[in-house]
Scaffold this active site. Sequence first.
Site, PDB file in Angstrom:
ATOM      1  N   GLU A   1      -9.888   7.447   5.183  1.00  0.00           N
ATOM      2  CA  GLU A   1      -8.746   6.871   5.901  1.00  0.00           C
ATOM      3  C   GLU A   1      -8.600   7.483   7.300  1.00  0.00           C
ATOM      4  O   GLU A   1      -9.577   7.894   7.925  1.00  0.00           O
ATOM      5  CB  GLU A   1      -7.478   7.024   5.061  1.00  0.00           C
ATOM      6  CG  GLU A   1      -7.588   6.274   3.736  1.00  0.00           C
ATOM      7  CD  GLU A   1      -6.269   6.160   3.009  1.00  0.00           C
ATOM      8  OE1 GLU A   1      -5.230   5.958   3.628  1.00  0.00           O
ATOM      9  OE2 GLU A   1      -6.297   6.259   1.764  1.00  0.00           O
TER      10      GLU A   1
ATOM     11  N   ASP B   1       0.853  -1.188   0.000  1.00  0.00           N
ATOM     12  CA  ASP B   1       0.000   0.000   0.000  1.00  0.00           C
ATOM     13  C   ASP B   1       0.894   1.245   0.000  1.00  0.00           C
ATOM     14  O   ASP B   1       2.099   1.172   0.206  1.00  0.00           O
ATOM     15  CB  ASP B   1      -0.950  -0.027   1.209  1.00  0.00           C
ATOM     16  CG  ASP B   1      -2.112   0.941   1.054  1.00  0.00           C
ATOM     17  OD1 ASP B   1      -2.160   1.674   0.044  1.00  0.00           O
ATOM     18  OD2 ASP B   1      -2.991   0.981   1.933  1.00  0.00           O
TER      19      ASP B   1
HETATM   20  C1  BGC Z   1      -5.077   3.362   0.653  1.00  0.00           C
HETATM   21  C2  BGC Z   1      -5.480   2.251  -0.283  1.00  0.00           C
HETATM   22  C3  BGC Z   1      -5.544   2.762  -1.708  1.00  0.00           C
HETATM   23  C4  BGC Z   1      -4.226   3.392  -2.078  1.00  0.00           C
HETATM   24  C5  BGC Z   1      -4.176   3.899  -3.516  1.00  0.00           C
HETATM   25  C6  BGC Z   1      -3.877   4.139   0.154  1.00  0.00           C
HETATM   26  O1  BGC Z   1      -3.696   5.307   0.897  1.00  0.00           O
HETATM   27  O2  BGC Z   1      -4.805   2.833   1.940  1.00  0.00           O
HETATM   28  O3  BGC Z   1      -6.713   1.724   0.114  1.00  0.00           O
HETATM   29  O4  BGC Z   1      -5.877   1.713  -2.556  1.00  0.00           O
HETATM   30  O5  BGC Z   1      -3.988   4.489  -1.207  1.00  0.00           O
HETATM   31  O6  BGC Z   1      -4.949   5.009  -3.707  1.00  0.00           O
END
Ligand code: BGC
Length: 603
Positions: free
Chosen positions: A516, A321
């Site tokens: 998030e 990630d």
């Molecule tokens: C998130 C993921 C996401 C990724 C790409 C990250 O900050 O935790 O869920 O897929 O960004 O955008």
Amino acid sequence: MKHGWLVAAVFIALLSGYAGFLHAQEEWVSAAQWLRCVSFDASYLDASRTPEERAEAVLSRMTRAEKIGQMALIEKNSLQDLSDLSRYHLGAVLSGFGAKPEPNTPEAWQDMISRLNTQTKETCLQIPLLYGVDAIHGHAGVMGATIFPHAIGLAAAYDKDLVKRIAQATAAELKATGIYWNFAPNLDVAKEMRWGRVYETYGSNTETVSSLGVEYLRGLQGSSTSIDVLATPKHFVANGEALWGTSVNMDYRVDQANVVVSENVLRNVHVQPFKKAIEEGAQSIMVGLNAWQNKRLTEHEYLLTKVLKEELGFSGFLVSDWYGVYALPYEQEESLARAVNAGVDMVMLPFDYKAYSAMMERLLDRGDISEERLNDAVRRILRVKFRLGLFDREAPVRSDLAVFRNNDHQRLAREAVQKSQTLLKNTHHTLPIPASTSRIFVAGSAADNLGKQSGGWTIEWQGIDGNWIPGTTILEGIKQVASSSTRVEFKQDGHFPGEEFADVRIAVIGEKPYAEGVGDDAYPRIEQDDVEAVKELRARVKKLVVIVISGRPLDVAPYVHEWDALVASWLPGSEGAGVADVLFGRAPFTGKAPILWSLDRVK
Ligand code: BGC
């Protein structure tokens, strides 16, 4: 100084000689490259061979630099020069949420992807680019996309076929822009309600998360032999039960935090949905940024390699990630080595892909990463690219874009909204609202606000408060669905001076969009302006309906005794009329809360 001119002349001569040598070198390198390219056995382009055979054939022809590039997943906006795609042999690009073309139209997305693909063709092997986005509730980074309810609402609806059809519709909008990779479904099991990602999940129950997650994967990927759009179950594993206040990110509380559950709980509650997804053909899995028992997942060889790849037989690739491989508690090069050796196959994201390539070269030279591990990672990625048909697909054309928020997709989203509405309280037969109602007053911050009703991951990472996207607000929906003899009036603050009479008053209140860890909140509750608006409505009416737009339970205990009806609407997305459909009895209330929503207290 009398020899000064002579010294200068010799110096200049040497310099230009050296430049000429360099130039010749470059020409020699490109001539060698040209020779390599023209003498290539391109039999891997033969679509009648199996993905495994084709992947082996490409792998055997790749240089080390090409393999290193194949493992990189870079952010679109970090690309310094388009030609770097081919110069560094980069294998994958993503739009971090908000990284969109200007203007943000489906056409511009199609053009942007096509430009990048053309550049990738400037390489010997012409390995197609894998482009990924977070289309977690529709292709919601694109202005004009259908915005479906977030997963928590779909879990309330608990209709497997519906989830599958939504994934198919999302796949259609993605494909029209030339994108074949979606960072979804989210298979986190949400146990901590203060987490800012609860709404991305299918709730607290492992069975629900597994069955709906798998259905979404089926919808995206289609048949098991050739993949339509690649799904990415995420985030492996257990961030949904992380301990408050232990996040490695100083600004967050639960997101990216530490999980302390036993291995038994970890496996039975949190690994289970991934096991099901692998059985169903998952070919890419995203590794979480959290830790289990103080060890980050990104470097967890036991969980990534022993459990996922060896025990559960995951044959696809593991993608880290956001910046995860560099977020380990070591200096960058060592972090990168640990992550790759633990089992990470694709690295999201080296913003600085030049430094990443150099680091990988050094790590391989020193044997800190083995050639075998490098080949395994690249083989896994290539196999998926072949299974996904990337080498063989035709690019989309303009007319494909007609699929964006077309009538079918709008109807589907509206059906999902109807089915997800969850009735938490209904006294005095308040709902459904009878057609004979002559006047309705509507108030609240979320009544006329597409941004709020869509939540985070809509156009921007944190969503956008206000009416910026095409769609139907809940207020508009109420106006459309109410009988023609019902007068509907709106004042956000609930203050209708001089207007004493209305049979029913509806407050649509809720959370501001967030995503998030930014949404981690010690006390998810109703904002003060909404509390005031509801009070205003209550003072003058017999029947008060409150609709809560939120990604998780809000503490309604202080107020709910004053409300006649309460609906958890979750984050319904662009088709707000679906809320009105159930309010007026055009569709039944069928939603059931997939997480504990107590009217007495919130954890
Ligand atoms: C998130 C993921 C996401 C990724 C790409 C990250 O900050 O935790 O869920 O897929 O960004 O955008």
